[in-house]
Design a protein around this motif. Sequence first.
Motif, mmCIF file in Angstrom:
data_model
loop_
_atom_site.group_PDB
_atom_site.id
_atom_site.type_symbol
_atom_site.label_atom_id
_atom_site.label_comp_id
_atom_site.label_asym_id
_atom_site.label_seq_id
_atom_site.Cartn_x
_atom_site.Cartn_y
_atom_site.Cartn_z
ATOM 1 N N ALA A 293 1.008 -1.232 0.166
ATOM 2 C CA ALA A 293 0.086 0.124 -0.056
ATOM 3 C C ALA A 293 1.010 1.094 0.056
ATOM 4 O O ALA A 293 0.681 2.343 -0.829
ATOM 5 N N VAL A 294 1.978 1.305 0.762
ATOM 6 C CA VAL A 294 2.906 2.315 0.835
ATOM 7 C C VAL A 294 3.375 2.469 -0.365
ATOM 8 O O VAL A 294 3.552 3.710 -0.944
ATOM 9 N N LEU A 295 3.903 1.783 -1.060
ATOM 10 C CA LEU A 295 4.850 1.785 -2.493
ATOM 11 C C LEU A 295 3.530 2.032 -3.546
ATOM 12 O O LEU A 295 4.092 2.958 -4.392
ATOM 13 N N ALA A 296 2.521 1.682 -3.595
ATOM 14 C CA ALA A 296 1.597 1.961 -4.541
ATOM 15 C C ALA A 296 1.296 3.384 -4.414
ATOM 16 O O ALA A 296 1.039 4.075 -5.339
ATOM 17 N N THR A 297 1.191 3.773 -3.187
ATOM 18 C CA THR A 297 0.538 5.272 -2.768
ATOM 19 C C THR A 297 1.976 5.978 -3.113
ATOM 20 O O THR A 297 1.539 7.106 -3.639
ATOM 21 N N ALA A 298 3.211 5.881 -2.977
ATOM 22 C CA ALA A 298 4.369 6.504 -3.258
ATOM 23 C C ALA A 298 4.355 6.718 -4.872
ATOM 24 O O ALA A 298 4.783 7.623 -5.399
ATOM 25 N N PHE A 299 3.981 5.590 -5.572
ATOM 26 C CA PHE A 299 4.073 5.560 -7.094
ATOM 27 C C PHE A 299 2.816 6.619 -7.744
ATOM 28 O O PHE A 299 3.202 7.510 -8.506
ATOM 29 N N SER A 300 1.885 6.369 -6.843
ATOM 30 C CA SER A 300 0.768 7.391 -7.286
ATOM 31 C C SER A 300 1.252 8.895 -7.270
ATOM 32 O O SER A 300 0.664 9.524 -7.893
ATOM 33 N N ASP A 301 1.768 9.418 -5.980
ATOM 34 C CA ASP A 301 2.228 10.600 -5.879
ATOM 35 C C ASP A 301 3.127 11.058 -6.883
ATOM 36 O O ASP A 301 3.062 12.185 -7.405
ATOM 37 N N LEU A 302 4.298 10.028 -6.973
ATOM 38 C CA LEU A 302 4.879 10.529 -8.239
ATOM 39 C C LEU A 302 4.339 10.684 -9.656
ATOM 40 O O LEU A 302 4.690 11.699 -10.218
ATOM 41 N N ALA A 529 -6.916 7.974 -7.911
ATOM 42 C CA ALA A 529 -6.061 7.896 -6.740
ATOM 43 C C ALA A 529 -5.190 9.071 -6.641
ATOM 44 O O ALA A 529 -5.183 9.445 -5.443
ATOM 45 N N ALA A 530 -4.847 9.778 -7.669
ATOM 46 C CA ALA A 530 -4.308 11.140 -7.392
ATOM 47 C C ALA A 530 -5.214 12.040 -6.748
ATOM 48 O O ALA A 530 -5.064 12.721 -5.682
ATOM 49 N N LEU A 531 -6.511 12.262 -7.099
ATOM 50 C CA LEU A 531 -7.636 13.024 -6.476
ATOM 51 C C LEU A 531 -8.047 12.429 -5.171
ATOM 52 O O LEU A 531 -7.989 13.504 -4.356
ATOM 53 N N HIS A 532 -7.860 11.120 -4.595
ATOM 54 C CA HIS A 532 -8.073 10.727 -3.363
ATOM 55 C C HIS A 532 -7.200 11.167 -2.511
ATOM 56 O O HIS A 532 -7.464 11.652 -1.451
ATOM 57 N N ARG A 533 -5.755 11.070 -3.028
ATOM 58 C CA ARG A 533 -4.694 11.804 -1.868
ATOM 59 C C ARG A 533 -4.806 13.275 -1.843
ATOM 60 O O ARG A 533 -4.729 13.568 -0.773
ATOM 61 N N LEU A 534 -5.295 13.903 -2.670
ATOM 62 C CA LEU A 534 -5.323 15.437 -2.835
ATOM 63 C C LEU A 534 -6.387 15.900 -1.937
ATOM 64 O O LEU A 534 -6.390 16.911 -1.389
ATOM 65 N N THR A 540 -3.250 17.006 7.895
ATOM 66 C CA THR A 540 -3.616 15.894 8.153
ATOM 67 C C THR A 540 -2.869 15.097 7.167
ATOM 68 O O THR A 540 -2.772 15.233 6.088
ATOM 69 N N PRO A 541 -2.368 13.858 7.383
ATOM 70 C CA PRO A 541 -1.649 12.732 6.452
ATOM 71 C C PRO A 541 -2.649 12.699 5.359
ATOM 72 O O PRO A 541 -3.804 12.062 5.930
ATOM 73 N N ALA A 542 -2.322 12.516 4.433
ATOM 74 C CA ALA A 542 -3.122 11.872 3.299
ATOM 75 C C ALA A 542 -3.369 10.276 3.337
ATOM 76 O O ALA A 542 -2.301 9.734 3.801
ATOM 77 N N PRO A 543 -4.577 9.834 3.163
ATOM 78 C CA PRO A 543 -4.678 8.310 3.459
ATOM 79 C C PRO A 543 -4.021 7.542 2.371
ATOM 80 O O PRO A 543 -3.824 7.900 1.145
ATOM 81 N N LEU A 544 -3.691 6.399 2.730
ATOM 82 C CA LEU A 544 -3.335 5.425 1.731
ATOM 83 C C LEU A 544 -4.254 5.127 1.003
ATOM 84 O O LEU A 544 -5.479 5.218 1.116
ATOM 85 N N LEU A 545 -3.897 4.550 -0.399
ATOM 86 C CA LEU A 545 -4.816 4.173 -1.311
ATOM 87 C C LEU A 545 -5.737 3.078 -0.919
ATOM 88 O O LEU A 545 -5.242 2.140 -0.369
ATOM 89 N N PRO A 546 -7.115 3.191 -1.177
ATOM 90 C CA PRO A 546 -7.912 2.015 -0.963
ATOM 91 C C PRO A 546 -7.782 0.979 -1.851
ATOM 92 O O PRO A 546 -7.019 0.976 -3.005
ATOM 93 N N ASP A 547 -7.844 -0.329 -1.655
ATOM 94 C CA ASP A 547 -7.650 -1.392 -2.382
ATOM 95 C C ASP A 547 -7.926 -1.467 -3.679
ATOM 96 O O ASP A 547 -7.067 -1.892 -4.681
ATOM 97 N N HIS A 548 -9.275 -0.981 -4.190
ATOM 98 C CA HIS A 548 -9.254 -1.159 -5.576
ATOM 99 C C HIS A 548 -8.613 0.043 -6.456
ATOM 100 O O HIS A 548 -8.455 -0.019 -7.621
ATOM 101 N N LEU A 549 -7.765 0.991 -5.678
ATOM 102 C CA LEU A 549 -6.995 1.698 -6.564
ATOM 103 C C LEU A 549 -5.576 1.394 -6.179
ATOM 104 O O LEU A 549 -4.840 1.591 -7.074
ATOM 105 N N GLN A 550 -5.089 0.727 -5.111
ATOM 106 C CA GLN A 550 -4.110 0.320 -4.911
ATOM 107 C C GLN A 550 -3.324 -0.806 -5.650
ATOM 108 O O GLN A 550 -2.460 -0.634 -6.269
#
Length: 576
Positions: A293-302, A529-534, A540-550
């Motif tokens: 989840a952390v790595l998929a989220t990091a990839f999304s942020d990139l 995923a991008a808009l979910h994080r935004l 507050t910390p942005a949430p990790l991505l939910p499974d269907h986006l991760q």
Amino acid sequence: MTTAPTAAAPPARLHTLESALGDPFADDNPLGLRAALEADERGEMFEAGETALHAYGLGAEFVPTALGGRLDRLDHLVEIMRSVYRRDPCLGLGYGASSFIAGVNLWTAGNDEQCRRAAELLCSGRRVAVAYHELAHGNDMSGTEFTALSAPGGLLLNGRKEVITNVQRAEAVVVFARTAERPGSRSHSQLLVDKAQVPAGHMTYLPRFRTSGMRGVQLGGIEFRDCPLPADAVLGRPGQGLETALRSFQVTRTTLVSMFTGLVDTALRITVDHVKGRRLYGRTAADLGHVRAVLATAFSDLLTADCFATVATRALHLVPEQTSIHAQAVKLFVSKTLMDVMNQLSAVMGAHFYIREGASAAFQKLLRDIQPAGFGHAARAACQVSLLPQLPLLARRSWTGETGAPAELFRPGSGLPPFDFRRLAISAAGRENLSTSLTAGLAAMPDGSGPAYTALRAHGEHFARELLTLAEECTALSPAELSVGASSPTYDLTTRYVKVLVAAACFETWRHARGTDDTFLADPAWAAAALHRLRAPLGTPAPLLPDHLQQPLWEELLDRCARSQGLGLLPRPLAG
């Protein structure tokens, strides 16, 4: 549905540079990460890397084609520099970017002879440094004490400039100086100082500054005492130095921070390799749901950072009258996002993130080297201060409209008109239509289904409403709240606005990819995923991505790493 044109192929010279530099992860590559790390340990520039870039002729990439160089598209320049940054950010800044910053000022305001001289230097592999700042004044360029005042026969230079990249190794320096004693913005000019023409005894180098990151970059200072200079050394008309800087910053703030995505690309690959080889609780770390989840989220942020930077870079060609807004926003958002990604990755690496030996040794260097993305050339806070006073005018003139930006803004890799440095405007005058593209895009959103599509529409509608809310709040701001002394909630308005711009860039890039053969960009998962994080509330910390986006992002990340493809918006083939 009509099939839109596919992205144009990158220039052949991008593949040429990648091939010349080779696989950065190969231990036997003399131009790889291991060799760059050894130079960093010594606090030296990576000599073999500089030799390779000299052989390639990197300096010509910073020179417009009309002057004999290869600079025709800024997005191509960014891609080329990412190849350098993904191996050694010190090479990116120390060999290349500093000369590019100086060059942009020359191409923006220099006369034919000044531009010809600078082009000659850069195309022959030599350097031009740029001396903006003084330690006593930081980003306050109006407080400059360095002077170039009128004297018989021309000008006299007096004062010192500190923290200049390559000041001793450069053949010429672009200097920002006070050219009139009176206060005000018309009291400063930029000068081209050809060091070969400086009389002996009038110029002294200051000691080199040692740094914790970018250790190999040659940072020093220079001091002039009654140094004569011809009057025609001024770039443009006397007193226009600040205006030239404001125009050139639009190019450099947009492109330089975008180059740092190459650094994060490498760090993410190192982390993926680490978790695939690290065994915990009888399985690899890559098998743990939280790690994925952390790595998929990091990839999304990139991807999000790259998307926004790409749109803003294309805007320099397509809507240069608006890019004084985009440049500030890119510096604010992209630099912070990239640094946050590096911090996320360091948490996954654990104790290995600071080990200076072994397979992951380069990570600690990259973590140190990313820091100038936030403060180098211009601090994020300075961009926020510049953006804040423009919000009320933007709210009145632009944010309640429904006109979107040109479609070509959102087609990464597709053709662009030639870039003209002199079309850049000091102010957008309250005109900006990237943010309102979201409203127009929602109205034209193609039919779809599935959780990612549903989430993307809901997030898009949220940010469209947010823009209208911002319009009301910013219109009501008092003049006292538009200065450096504004309250924290007022400064937060700039961050909220920038999030709307980023959301619009991602949403519209997805929408315009529909009907093309780019199956990844046409999939709503990455944009949702991008808009979910935004959407994370400020503070507050942005949430990790939910499974269907991760899951789709995790699979895409692994696939690109296996295929040696870039981890940005467009999966460019890489050496390795």
